[in-house]
Design a protein around this motif. Sequence first.
Motif, short mmCIF file in Angstrom:
data_model
loop_
_atom_site.label_atom_id
_atom_site.label_comp_id
_atom_site.label_asym_id
_atom_site.label_seq_id
_atom_site.Cartn_x
_atom_site.Cartn_y
_atom_site.Cartn_z
N VAL A 141 5.36 -10.28 -19.18
CA VAL A 141 4.98 -9.06 -19.88
C VAL A 141 4.33 -8.07 -18.91
CG1 VAL A 141 4.65 -10.17 -22.13
CG2 VAL A 141 2.72 -10.02 -20.56
N VAL A 142 4.33 -6.80 -19.32
CA VAL A 142 3.60 -5.76 -18.62
C VAL A 142 2.32 -5.52 -19.41
CG1 VAL A 142 3.60 -3.35 -17.92
CG2 VAL A 142 5.69 -4.69 -17.75
N VAL A 143 1.17 -5.45 -18.72
CA VAL A 143 -0.12 -5.32 -19.38
C VAL A 143 -0.78 -4.00 -18.98
CG1 VAL A 143 -2.44 -6.33 -19.59
CG2 VAL A 143 -0.43 -7.82 -19.45
N HIS A 144 -1.38 -3.34 -19.96
CA HIS A 144 -2.15 -2.12 -19.71
C HIS A 144 -3.44 -2.21 -20.50
CE1 HIS A 144 -2.98 2.01 -18.72
NE2 HIS A 144 -3.13 2.29 -20.00
N THR A 163 -2.94 -15.79 -22.92
CA THR A 163 -3.52 -15.84 -21.59
C THR A 163 -2.38 -15.60 -20.63
OG1 THR A 163 -5.21 -17.44 -22.28
CG2 THR A 163 -4.79 -17.24 -19.93
N VAL A 164 -2.55 -14.59 -19.76
CA VAL A 164 -1.51 -14.27 -18.79
C VAL A 164 -2.06 -14.51 -17.39
CG1 VAL A 164 -0.34 -12.61 -20.28
CG2 VAL A 164 -2.13 -11.81 -18.72
N GLU A 165 -1.14 -14.70 -16.46
CA GLU A 165 -1.52 -14.97 -15.08
C GLU A 165 -0.73 -14.05 -14.16
OE1 GLU A 165 -2.29 -19.04 -12.94
OE2 GLU A 165 -0.14 -18.67 -13.08
N VAL A 166 -1.45 -13.49 -13.19
CA VAL A 166 -0.81 -12.70 -12.13
C VAL A 166 -1.57 -12.97 -10.84
CG1 VAL A 166 -2.12 -10.60 -12.63
CG2 VAL A 166 0.06 -10.45 -11.45
N LEU A 167 -0.84 -13.37 -9.81
CA LEU A 167 -1.43 -13.67 -8.50
C LEU A 167 -2.59 -14.65 -8.60
CD1 LEU A 167 -1.42 -10.04 -7.07
CD2 LEU A 167 0.25 -11.85 -6.61
N GLY A 168 -2.48 -15.62 -9.50
CA GLY A 168 -3.50 -16.66 -9.64
C GLY A 168 -4.66 -16.31 -10.54
N ALA A 169 -4.78 -15.06 -10.94
CA ALA A 169 -5.87 -14.64 -11.84
C ALA A 169 -5.38 -14.69 -13.28
CB ALA A 169 -6.32 -13.23 -11.49
N ARG A 170 -6.23 -15.20 -14.16
CA ARG A 170 -5.88 -15.29 -15.57
C ARG A 170 -6.79 -14.41 -16.41
NH1 ARG A 170 -4.09 -21.42 -17.13
NH2 ARG A 170 -2.50 -21.59 -15.49
N ALA A 193 0.83 -1.20 0.00
CA ALA A 193 0.00 0.00 0.00
C ALA A 193 0.86 1.25 0.00
CB ALA A 193 -0.93 -0.01 1.19
N GLN A 194 1.98 1.24 0.71
CA GLN A 194 2.88 2.38 0.73
C GLN A 194 3.47 2.61 -0.66
OE1 GLN A 194 5.70 1.41 3.75
NE2 GLN A 194 4.36 2.04 5.43
N LEU A 195 3.84 1.54 -1.34
CA LEU A 195 4.40 1.68 -2.68
C LEU A 195 3.38 2.28 -3.64
CD1 LEU A 195 6.63 1.17 -4.77
CD2 LEU A 195 5.72 -1.12 -5.06
N VAL A 196 2.16 1.79 -3.59
CA VAL A 196 1.12 2.26 -4.50
C VAL A 196 0.77 3.71 -4.24
CG1 VAL A 196 -1.29 1.95 -5.18
CG2 VAL A 196 0.18 -0.04 -4.88
N THR A 197 0.79 4.13 -2.99
CA THR A 197 0.39 5.49 -2.65
C THR A 197 1.59 6.43 -2.46
OG1 THR A 197 0.29 4.95 -0.30
CG2 THR A 197 -1.75 4.72 -1.56
N ALA A 198 2.79 5.99 -2.84
CA ALA A 198 3.99 6.78 -2.60
C ALA A 198 3.92 8.14 -3.28
CB ALA A 198 5.22 6.02 -3.07
N SER A 199 3.45 8.18 -4.51
CA SER A 199 3.37 9.43 -5.25
C SER A 199 2.36 9.28 -6.36
CB SER A 199 4.74 9.79 -5.83
OG SER A 199 4.62 10.83 -6.76
N LYS A 200 1.65 10.34 -6.65
CA LYS A 200 0.66 10.26 -7.74
C LYS A 200 1.32 10.12 -9.11
CE LYS A 200 0.35 15.16 -8.49
NZ LYS A 200 -0.44 16.22 -8.97
N ASP A 201 2.62 10.43 -9.21
CA ASP A 201 3.32 10.34 -10.49
C ASP A 201 4.02 9.01 -10.71
OD1 ASP A 201 2.58 12.95 -11.16
OD2 ASP A 201 4.25 13.76 -10.00
N ASP A 202 4.10 8.16 -9.68
CA ASP A 202 4.75 6.87 -9.81
C ASP A 202 3.83 5.87 -10.49
OD1 ASP A 202 6.97 7.79 -8.53
OD2 ASP A 202 6.44 6.98 -6.58
N ALA A 203 4.43 4.94 -11.20
CA ALA A 203 3.67 3.86 -11.83
C ALA A 203 4.13 2.54 -11.22
CB ALA A 203 3.90 3.84 -13.33
N VAL A 204 3.20 1.64 -11.02
CA VAL A 204 3.51 0.32 -10.50
C VAL A 204 3.34 -0.67 -11.63
CG1 VAL A 204 2.87 -1.46 -8.84
CG2 VAL A 204 2.76 0.95 -8.19
N LEU A 205 4.41 -1.40 -11.94
CA LEU A 205 4.36 -2.40 -13.01
C LEU A 205 4.29 -3.78 -12.38
CD1 LEU A 205 7.08 -0.95 -15.39
CD2 LEU A 205 4.61 -0.61 -15.46
N VAL A 206 3.28 -4.53 -12.74
CA VAL A 206 3.10 -5.88 -12.21
C VAL A 206 3.38 -6.87 -13.34
CG1 VAL A 206 1.48 -7.51 -11.18
CG2 VAL A 206 1.36 -5.07 -10.59
N PRO A 207 4.40 -7.72 -13.17
CA PRO A 207 4.69 -8.70 -14.22
C PRO A 207 3.59 -9.74 -14.33
CG PRO A 207 6.33 -8.81 -12.44
CD PRO A 207 5.32 -7.78 -12.06
#
Length: 72
Positions: free
Chosen positions: A56-59, A31-38, A5-19
């Motif tokens: 990969v990074v997904v947006h 089909t990609v999987e992250v934290l068990g969700a596909r 939560a600290q990382l996500v709310t560190a700054s409004k200009d920061d981006a969090v990339l989840v592999p």
Amino acid sequence: MTATAQLVTASKDDAVLVPNRAVRNQGRTRTVEVLGARRDVSVMLVADDVSVDDWVVVHVGFAIGRIDADTI
């Protein structure tokens, strides 16, 4: 507050990339999987071919780049 939560709310200009790990190939979709969700994402924006077990990074439903597995 958790570290995540600290990382996500560190700054409004920061981006969090989840592999996201590719687990299935289907033409120009993976089909990609992250934290068990596909979910299915398009790989049309990635210059290199994305294979099973690539990261990969997904947006908004599009893979926008590959990540070297050694950096994860």
